[in-house]
Enzyme design. Structure first.
Site, PDB file in Angstrom:
ATOM      1  N   ASP A 166     -23.670  16.712 -23.174  1.00 48.25           N
ATOM      2  CA  ASP A 166     -22.752  16.719 -22.582  1.00 48.25           C
ATOM      3  C   ASP A 166     -21.988  14.470 -22.251  1.00 48.25           C
ATOM      4  OD1 ASP A 166     -23.515  16.929 -20.800  1.00 48.25           O
ATOM      5  OD2 ASP A 166     -21.309  17.662 -19.811  1.00 48.25           O
ATOM      6  N   HIS A 188       0.895  -1.479   0.002  1.00 50.46           N
ATOM      7  CA  HIS A 188       0.591  -0.072  -0.145  1.00 50.46           C
ATOM      8  C   HIS A 188       0.883   1.081  -0.077  1.00 50.46           C
ATOM      9  CE1 HIS A 188      -2.843   3.200   0.733  1.00 50.46           C
ATOM     10  NE2 HIS A 188      -2.726   3.679   1.852  1.00 50.46           N
ATOM     11  N   ASP A 203      -3.335   8.513  -1.060  1.00 53.45           N
ATOM     12  CA  ASP A 203      -3.503   7.134  -0.102  1.00 53.45           C
ATOM     13  C   ASP A 203      -4.845   7.268   0.309  1.00 53.45           C
ATOM     14  OD1 ASP A 203      -3.511   5.957   2.075  1.00 53.45           O
ATOM     15  OD2 ASP A 203      -4.753   6.847   3.498  1.00 53.45           O
ATOM     16  N   HIS A 229       3.911   6.837   5.712  1.00 50.15           N
ATOM     17  CA  HIS A 229       2.682   7.537   6.089  1.00 50.15           C
ATOM     18  C   HIS A 229       2.102   6.851   6.895  1.00 50.15           C
ATOM     19  CE1 HIS A 229       0.391   5.273   3.183  1.00 50.15           C
ATOM     20  NE2 HIS A 229      -0.972   5.900   3.789  1.00 50.15           N
ATOM     21  N   GLU A 257       0.700   5.058  12.766  1.00 51.12           N
ATOM     22  CA  GLU A 257      -0.496   5.100  13.430  1.00 51.12           C
ATOM     23  C   GLU A 257      -1.028   3.630  13.234  1.00 51.12           C
ATOM     24  OE1 GLU A 257      -5.232   5.415  10.770  1.00 51.12           O
ATOM     25  OE2 GLU A 257      -3.699   6.108  10.392  1.00 51.12           O
ATOM     26  N   ASP A 258       0.141   2.679  12.502  1.00 47.84           N
ATOM     27  CA  ASP A 258       0.386   1.486  13.129  1.00 47.84           C
ATOM     28  C   ASP A 258       0.987   0.929  13.134  1.00 47.84           C
ATOM     29  OD1 ASP A 258      -2.838   1.304  11.057  1.00 47.84           O
ATOM     30  OD2 ASP A 258      -1.690   1.240   9.729  1.00 47.84           O
TER      31      ASP A 258
END
Length: 737
Positions: free
Chosen positions: A276, A65, A156, A89, A93-94
């Site tokens: 359109d 990821h 993300d 990133h 958090e993980d």
């Protein structure tokens, strides 16, 4: 076309992840030959090690990821700091990696971006909604300082949406809805058309899978016919532009699935009625040639009235610039043509990524750049909003760029939301202009303040000094700025009045108790803070003024704190002006949920009785007035939601309530005796009776009775008995005289 979410690609291996990183490394080396790529390799190795054997829901190594997010950022053309942030990133958090560790290993810029992307911890707030609101607040504030944070977040979210099919249905729909309401509009605001389009299509595929599939199959069914039409039309236009010596590159496109879906929903039309659905894009070399090309197009095909849009002269708020026109060919087929320069095209596709410049490794914008001015305004408008549901609701509204373009008399352009009013316009100019607004003109004509501004309106605001905002404006304004400025002014004025009322009430009680308020020191204030949650005397006065506390109880507490007998206070303050508005019986049968020290009284306008649904409303200086939920005054009063209180009937109390009834009837001998007997059968006491002959409509007489009622059930039974009496036409409650 969006990636098909139903496809289930083979699971990746750690070797696949390594190979994808090598491809990323090669691409970055080609795009940024002068950058030191050791930072890129170091961040990958660090993240790979820390994520370890973590797996995604798909079963892929978790590191797949971050690598794909970094690929997306590289495709956007972003700098090395952004790409490294993409690789790192999820660490905070993980995993057990801290921001401080990232700062020490990869520098302050990367650490700041990683921290900005990281969600708030689960323990920071009590509910999922509060956590979501807190995370968005944090992200918005971080974006103002460094726009790369939201670009990483968009990358993300884009990869998460591409792989959303591996989650359960509830999570799919929740994440897709959030993407559609928050992230896709942010991408649109930043001018990132390609990202926004894919996010919207993917979101629709999970939120409305049947609609998505129906439109997709229809478009694919006609794809060969549509492509043939676009090719032949492109050839015709290419020849005409060449003959006019206008250099141009052409490309055809079919409208995106989500855009088709929205148009079908909003206009309730069939697919063949979408003007359109098919479009040609003309990319030329200069602005003047854009207009020249438009002339050639209108020479070939008849334009559809009202479908010509000049976003070059009047760019959208995200600085999107292009000419749009819908035309009809000789066979009656309608299609759209967009005309723009190469620079405009890059801005339409990549938005802020195409414009922002890299200076010494830091992403920054020109000082006059207005592409994120909306973001700064959004942060300012949302700063004082404490309720998470209000914050998320207004955030969603503010992100959608349904806009109207209006001008000041001096020719300055203002971009406001659709349905914006002159009051919105006034506050957009300046807060004081909004506060002093008394009227408005649109194109020289007086218009009401709730008038919906239209594109091209020249608006003049009429002001008078010492005028004040009206609470009624809150029901018509459509910008967060106007709404928040009005609320702030009203709240300030209300608090000042409440403080004045509270001070007078406290002084009155203090005089009766023979206590001087000047003698209260910090120790006494500390007692008040602990007992009533007020940190200053002004807070105390305001709480009294709003009716949240009893002046008698406050004086009792202060008197006790001064080591004096509270008995004298209770005795001397038994005739409190506040208490005169709230009978002891009301205190016995009514209470405010969660507290027992707020004055409560039944409102005279509806005179509620036990068992009726009730609503409480803070009345300054008097406490909480309790109304029947069906009272005609309730909706008007409860417009100020911050003054609403949850109230309830006390259990076990046996009080009686004086209820006034008006009985309309045809007079006949013995009817008063029948009325009295019907009431007595319900064990209801009659306090007084007054009759009026022939004074009602249609010549009816009336009897007014005052009954002593225990609860709503007893009242309903009494009214039902009265209605059964011969000659009685109508029975209604009336307001006490």
């Amino acid at each position: 076309m969006a990636i098909d979410p139903t496809m289930d690609p083979p699971k990746a291996t750690e070797l696949d992840v390594e190979q994808r990183f090598c491809q990323l490394q090669d691409r970055v080396a080609e795009d940024r030959p002068h950058d030191d790529l050791s930072l890129l390799r170091g961040s990958f190795d660090f993240a790979f090690e820390r994520h370890g054997k973590q797996l995604r829901e798909s079963g892929d190594p978790y590191m797949s990821h971050p690598v794909e997010v970094a690929h997306i950022l590289s495709e956007m053309g972003l700098d090395l700091v952004s790409i490294v942030t993409g690789l790192l990133h999820d660490l905070v958090e993980d995993t057990n990696v801290s921001v401080a560790l990232i700062r020490s290993r990869f520098g302050p810029e990367v650490a700041r971006c990683v921290q900005g992307v990281t969600k708030l911890g689960k323990l920071d707030y009590y509910s999922a909604e509060e956590r979501q609101a807190g995370s968005f607040r944090k992200m918005l504030l971080a974006m103002v300082d460094d726009i790369r944070i939201i670009l990483v977040k968009l990358a993300d979210r884009l990869h998460n949406m591409r792989t959303l099919g591996h989650l359960d249905l509830e999570k799919q729909q929740r994440i897709a809805q959030e993407t559609l309401e928050i992230y896709a509009p942010i991408a649109l605001r930043l001018g990132m058309g390609k990202v926004r389009e894919e996010l919207e299509d993917l979101s629709l595929s999970f939120i409305e899978p049947s609609s998505y599939e129906e439109i997709r199959s229809q478009v694919e069914h006609d794809s060969a016919k549509n492509e043939k039409f676009l090719l032949s039309t492109e050839q015709v236009l290419t020849g005409a532009l060449a003959a006019a010596q206008i250099p141009a590159m052409l490309e055809g496109r079919i409208k995106r699935i989500y855009s088709i879906y929205r148009k079908l929903q909003q206009q309730n039309i069939a697919l063949d009625q979408v003007y359109d659905l098919l479009a040609l894009r003309v990319i030329t070399d200069s602005e003047s040639n854009c207009y020249a090309a438009l002339g050639v197009i209108h020479g070939l095909w008849r334009p559809v009235p009202g479908r010509i849009k000049d976003f070059i002269a009047t760019p959208r708020s995200n600085l999107y610039r292009s000419l749009h026109t819908s035309v009809i060919d000789k066979q009656g087929r309608t299609f759209e043509v967009q005309v723009r320069t190469e620079e405009m095209h890059q801005m339409a596709e990549q938005g802020i990524c195409a414009h922002w410049k890299y200076k010494e490794g830091r992403l920054g914008a020109d000082s006059e750049d207005s592409r994120i001015e909306w973001l700064r305004q959004l942060v300012e408008w949302q700063r004082d909003m404490t309720d998470p549901s209000d914050f998320l609701a207004t955030l969603k509204i503010d992100l959608y760029p349904e806009e109207v373009y209006v001008f000041t008399p001096q020719g300055k352009l203002l971009v406001l939301p659709r349905a914006a009013t002159p009051v919105d316009f006034a506050y957009a100019i300046h807060t004081e202009v909004g506060h002093c607004c008394v009227g408005a003109k649109a194109n020289g004509r007086i218009v009401p303040l709730n008038y919906h501004l239209r594109n091209g309106d020249i608006v003049e605001i009429l002001t008078k000094p010492n005028r004040a905002p009206s609470r009624g404006w809150l029901s018509s304004v459509n910008t967060s700025r106007a709404r928040n400025k009005i609320k702030h002014w009203l709240n300030t004025q209300q608090r000042e009045k409440a403080e004045q009322i509270g001070l007078k009430l406290l002084e009155k009680e203090a005089r009766r108790a023979r206590i001087s308020l000047e003698k209260f020191d910090d120790q006494v204030l500390a007692v008040l803070n602990k007992q009533y949650g007020v940190s200053s005397l002004k807070d105390l006065y305001a709480a009294l003024g709003y009716g949240k506390h009893s002046a008698r109880n406050i004086i009792t507490q202060l008197f006790s704190s001064a080591d004096k007998s509270a008995t004298n206070v209770k005795a001397s303050s038994s005739t409190s002006s506040v208490e005169s508005d709230s009978s002891d019986s009301d205190h016995q049968v009514l209470s405010v949920k969660g507290t027992d020290d707020i004055l409560v009284y039944r409102a005279r306008c509806c005179n509620p009785i036990k068992g009726e649904p009730i609503v409480g409303y803070v009345t300054r200086g008097k406490g909480v007035s309790v109304h029947s939920a069906t009272c005609s005054n309730v909706q008007r009063l409860l417009y100020e939601t911050d003054r609403r209180m949850d109230v309830e009937w006390a259990s076990g109390s046996e009080n009686t309530y004086r209820i006034h009834l008006v009985i309309q009837l045809h007079d006949r001998p013995g009817i008063l005796a029948d009325l009295s007997a019907a009431i007595s059968e319900q064990n209801v006491n009659i306090s007084s009776v007054e009759s009026r002959q022939g004074r009602e409509r249609n010549g009816l007489g009336a009897v007014e009775v005052i009954l002593e009622i225990k609860n709503i059930d007893q009242l309903n039974q009494a009214i039902s008995s009265l209605k059964k009496i011969t000659g009685v036409r109508h029975v209604r409650r009336s307001r006490p005289k």
